[in-house]
Design a protein around this motif. Structure first.
Motif, PDB file in Angstrom:
ATOM      1  N   ILE A 279       0.847  -1.192   0.000  1.00 60.33           N
ATOM      2  CA  ILE A 279       0.000   0.000   0.000  1.00 60.33           C
ATOM      3  C   ILE A 279       0.880   1.238   0.000  1.00 60.33           C
ATOM      4  N   ARG A 280       0.565   2.182  -0.874  1.00 61.43           N
ATOM      5  CA  ARG A 280       1.280   3.455  -0.913  1.00 61.43           C
ATOM      6  C   ARG A 280       0.413   4.512  -0.225  1.00 61.43           C
ATOM      7  N   LEU A 281       0.940   5.073   0.863  1.00 63.08           N
ATOM      8  CA  LEU A 281       0.203   6.036   1.688  1.00 63.08           C
ATOM      9  C   LEU A 281       0.945   7.366   1.700  1.00 63.08           C
ATOM     10  N   ILE A 282       0.240   8.467   1.418  1.00 59.92           N
ATOM     11  CA  ILE A 282       0.819   9.801   1.531  1.00 59.92           C
ATOM     12  C   ILE A 282      -0.062  10.626   2.459  1.00 59.92           C
ATOM     13  N   ALA A 283       0.571  11.474   3.276  1.00 64.75           N
ATOM     14  CA  ALA A 283      -0.182  12.251   4.262  1.00 64.75           C
ATOM     15  C   ALA A 283       0.580  13.505   4.627  1.00 64.75           C
ATOM     16  N   ASN A 284      -0.149  14.524   5.079  1.00 65.50           N
ATOM     17  CA  ASN A 284       0.518  15.723   5.589  1.00 65.50           C
ATOM     18  C   ASN A 284       1.053  15.448   6.995  1.00 65.50           C
TER      19      ASN A 284
ATOM     20  N   ALA B  64       2.874  17.873   1.277  1.00 64.40           N
ATOM     21  CA  ALA B  64       2.006  19.003   1.604  1.00 64.40           C
ATOM     22  C   ALA B  64       0.576  18.677   1.198  1.00 64.40           C
ATOM     23  N   SER B  65      -0.391  19.158   1.974  1.00 61.62           N
ATOM     24  CA  SER B  65      -1.797  18.844   1.716  1.00 61.62           C
ATOM     25  C   SER B  65      -2.213  19.204   0.297  1.00 61.62           C
ATOM     26  N   ARG B  66      -1.732  20.327  -0.215  1.00 64.11           N
ATOM     27  CA  ARG B  66      -2.177  20.797  -1.524  1.00 64.11           C
ATOM     28  C   ARG B  66      -1.788  19.854  -2.662  1.00 64.11           C
ATOM     29  N   GLU B  67      -0.838  18.939  -2.421  1.00 62.88           N
ATOM     30  CA  GLU B  67      -0.371  18.025  -3.469  1.00 62.88           C
ATOM     31  C   GLU B  67      -1.058  16.662  -3.430  1.00 62.88           C
ATOM     32  N   ILE B  68      -1.724  16.339  -2.335  1.00 65.05           N
ATOM     33  CA  ILE B  68      -2.070  14.943  -2.079  1.00 65.05           C
ATOM     34  C   ILE B  68      -3.218  14.440  -2.950  1.00 65.05           C
ATOM     35  N   ALA B  69      -4.316  15.190  -3.063  1.00 66.67           N
ATOM     36  CA  ALA B  69      -5.453  14.705  -3.846  1.00 66.67           C
ATOM     37  C   ALA B  69      -5.063  14.482  -5.305  1.00 66.67           C
ATOM     38  N   ALA B  70      -4.293  15.406  -5.876  1.00 69.46           N
ATOM     39  CA  ALA B  70      -3.860  15.251  -7.269  1.00 69.46           C
ATOM     40  C   ALA B  70      -2.967  14.028  -7.424  1.00 69.46           C
TER      41      ALA B  70
ATOM     42  N   VAL C  72     -11.242  19.128  -0.593  1.00 65.87           N
ATOM     43  CA  VAL C  72     -10.866  18.200  -1.662  1.00 65.87           C
ATOM     44  C   VAL C  72     -11.712  18.551  -2.878  1.00 65.87           C
ATOM     45  N   GLU C  73     -11.079  19.063  -3.928  1.00 62.20           N
ATOM     46  CA  GLU C  73     -11.817  19.496  -5.119  1.00 62.20           C
ATOM     47  C   GLU C  73     -11.295  18.832  -6.385  1.00 62.20           C
ATOM     48  N   THR C  74     -10.549  17.756  -6.236  1.00 65.28           N
ATOM     49  CA  THR C  74      -9.921  17.092  -7.379  1.00 65.28           C
ATOM     50  C   THR C  74     -10.857  16.047  -7.976  1.00 65.28           C
ATOM     51  N   GLN C  75     -10.934  16.018  -9.294  1.00 63.79           N
ATOM     52  CA  GLN C  75     -11.727  15.010  -9.982  1.00 63.79           C
ATOM     53  C   GLN C  75     -11.037  13.647  -9.903  1.00 63.79           C
ATOM     54  N   GLY C  76     -11.835  12.591  -9.948  1.00 69.02           N
ATOM     55  CA  GLY C  76     -11.278  11.246 -10.012  1.00 69.02           C
ATOM     56  C   GLY C  76     -10.882  10.653  -8.680  1.00 69.02           C
ATOM     57  N   VAL C  77     -11.346  11.258  -7.567  1.00 68.08           N
ATOM     58  CA  VAL C  77     -11.045  10.710  -6.249  1.00 68.08           C
ATOM     59  C   VAL C  77     -12.315  10.644  -5.418  1.00 68.08           C
ATOM     60  N   ARG C  78     -12.308   9.782  -4.423  1.00 67.76           N
ATOM     61  CA  ARG C  78     -13.330   9.747  -3.379  1.00 67.76           C
ATOM     62  C   ARG C  78     -12.707  10.323  -2.114  1.00 67.76           C
ATOM     63  N   TRP C  79     -13.511  10.954  -1.286  1.00 71.96           N
ATOM     64  CA  TRP C  79     -12.970  11.443  -0.026  1.00 71.96           C
ATOM     65  C   TRP C  79     -14.025  11.347   1.061  1.00 71.96           C
TER      66      TRP C  79
ATOM     67  N   ARG D 213      13.174  21.435   6.921  1.00 77.76           N
ATOM     68  CA  ARG D 213      12.823  22.520   5.999  1.00 77.76           C
ATOM     69  C   ARG D 213      11.784  22.119   4.958  1.00 77.76           C
ATOM     70  N   ASP D 214      11.781  20.851   4.528  1.00 83.85           N
ATOM     71  CA  ASP D 214      10.897  20.427   3.450  1.00 83.85           C
ATOM     72  C   ASP D 214       9.627  19.756   3.954  1.00 83.85           C
ATOM     73  N   THR D 215       9.402  19.733   5.264  1.00 79.75           N
ATOM     74  CA  THR D 215       8.198  19.095   5.783  1.00 79.75           C
ATOM     75  C   THR D 215       6.972  19.943   5.464  1.00 79.75           C
ATOM     76  N   SER D 216       5.819  19.286   5.396  1.00 83.21           N
ATOM     77  CA  SER D 216       4.596  20.017   5.070  1.00 83.21           C
ATOM     78  C   SER D 216       4.269  21.047   6.147  1.00 83.21           C
ATOM     79  N   ASN D 217       4.668  20.780   7.394  1.00 85.88           N
ATOM     80  CA  ASN D 217       4.431  21.739   8.480  1.00 85.88           C
ATOM     81  C   ASN D 217       5.160  23.052   8.204  1.00 85.88           C
ATOM     82  N   VAL D 218       6.409  22.968   7.796  1.00 84.22           N
ATOM     83  CA  VAL D 218       7.206  24.172   7.541  1.00 84.22           C
ATOM     84  C   VAL D 218       6.730  24.883   6.280  1.00 84.22           C
ATOM     85  N   VAL D 219       6.368  24.101   5.254  1.00 87.01           N
ATOM     86  CA  VAL D 219       5.827  24.710   4.033  1.00 87.01           C
ATOM     87  C   VAL D 219       4.579  25.522   4.361  1.00 87.01           C
ATOM     88  N   PHE D 220       3.697  24.972   5.201  1.00 88.36           N
ATOM     89  CA  PHE D 220       2.476  25.685   5.586  1.00 88.36           C
ATOM     90  C   PHE D 220       2.812  26.939   6.386  1.00 88.36           C
TER      91      PHE D 220
END
Length: 310
Positions: free
Chosen positions: A95-100, A130-136, A152-159, A203-210
């Motif tokens: 399973i491939r899991l991505i999360a903020n 980062a959250s903004r990348e995950i749905a896409a 979540v406004e991306t086409q082709g996903v369930r949420w 520096r590259d964590t989603s927390n710092v990006v936000f």
């Protein structure tokens, strides 16, 4: 036209890592074997799939088109294996899991540990984004399950709603913002926090990006004194008086409970956040990945936070 599934798995691994050696390592073959297989695949298809650039291996137009087909094909194979797995004992697969960072550190990791212990034939590839990348990324087939903060406004996903959390300022007990918070029960403004020093995760964590993006919208930049490797290290530095930190309340819960740091609420609406679980469109996940998503949603600690939803 002759090529093997291994060639397609290698092609996807190279595309995702933008590196021949990285792709070879991902499927456990040598770089020389990977180079040979890639050349044979390009010969079989009659077109180059990559160009070498300063940033590594970049897809050609043909390679970009092929990547979508390969992801769909390999997902289909995973679904087939999942269906056949019903005839053997237990769940099996990858399973491939991505999360903020908020959901990952505040909620997901304990659930993942319990799931893996219960299903020893399942492996999980875990990545923070980062959250903004995950749905896409889920829609593009780069991962099977995603958890993000916000809409979540991306086409082709369930949420579906996953959990509710709150971003707070973790500060030392004698910090000036503790006095300001007492005078403002609704929370302090984020701009007031930017007058003080911060400690942050990498520096590259989603927390710092936000943090950086939110400060930039105010025309400011946070003064980060130190980037620590983990949230636990960040909170220890806050306790030591090095600076304050923007962290999820769920992550800071133990430190707040023990009185090692003080939690200061933020007045901004964005600080109260709904975390959402995102999956590919119906029918595109193998049974074991669907079971994992249900396990995440059913975690009692996570489910309890959803009572705060309207």
């Amino acid at each position: 036209m002759r090529y093997e599934l291994t060639d397609l798995r290698l092609f996807q691994a190279i595309a995702e890592s933008q590196s021949l050696s990285g792709g070879a390592a991902a499927i456990h073959i040598t770089a020389s074997a990977a180079s040979y297989r890639l050349k044979n695949l390009e010969l079989a298809l009659g077109t180059p799939l990559f160009v070498r650039a300063a940033r590594g291996m970049e897809l050609t137009a043909a390679g970009t088109a092929l990547l979508g087909h390969v992801r769909e094909l390999l997902r289909g194979l995973e679904r087939m294996h999942g269906e056949l797995g019903r005839f053997s004992a237990g769940l099996k697969g990858n399973i491939r899991l991505i999360a903020n960072s908020s959901s990952l550190n505040g909620f997901i990791l304990p659930s993942v540990g319990r799931f893996l212990n219960a299903h020893p034939e399942v492996n999980i590839d875990l990545e923070e984004r980062a959250s903004r990348e995950i749905a896409a990324a889920i829609a593009a087939g780069e991962a099977d399950v995603g958890v993000l903060a916000g809409e979540v406004e991306t086409q082709g996903v369930r949420w579906m709603p996953y959990a509710v959390d709150e971003l707070i300022l973790a500060v030392p007990a004698d910090h000036p913002l503790t006095r300001e918070a007492q005078a403002q029960p609704g929370g302090v403004r984020f701009g007031a926090a930017l007058e003080h020093d911060f400690v942050c995760p990498g520096r590259d964590t989603s927390n710092v990006v936000f943090l950086r993006d939110t400060a930039h919208r105010l025309g400011r930049s946070p003064n980060v004194r130190l980037h620590a490797p983990t949230f636990d290290a960040v909170l220890a530095l806050v306790e030591a008086g090095v600076g304050l930190a923007l962290v999820p309340r769920s992550v800071a819960a133990a430190s707040l409970r023990d009185g090692r740091v003080v939690g200061v609420r933020l007045a901004e609406e964005w600080a109260r956040r709904q975390l959402n679980l995102v999956l590919p469109a119906a029918g595109k996940l193998p049974a074991f990945a669907e079971a994992f998503a249900e396990f995440l949603l059913g975690d009692p600690h996570v489910a309890a936070t959803r009572d705060a939803l309207p």
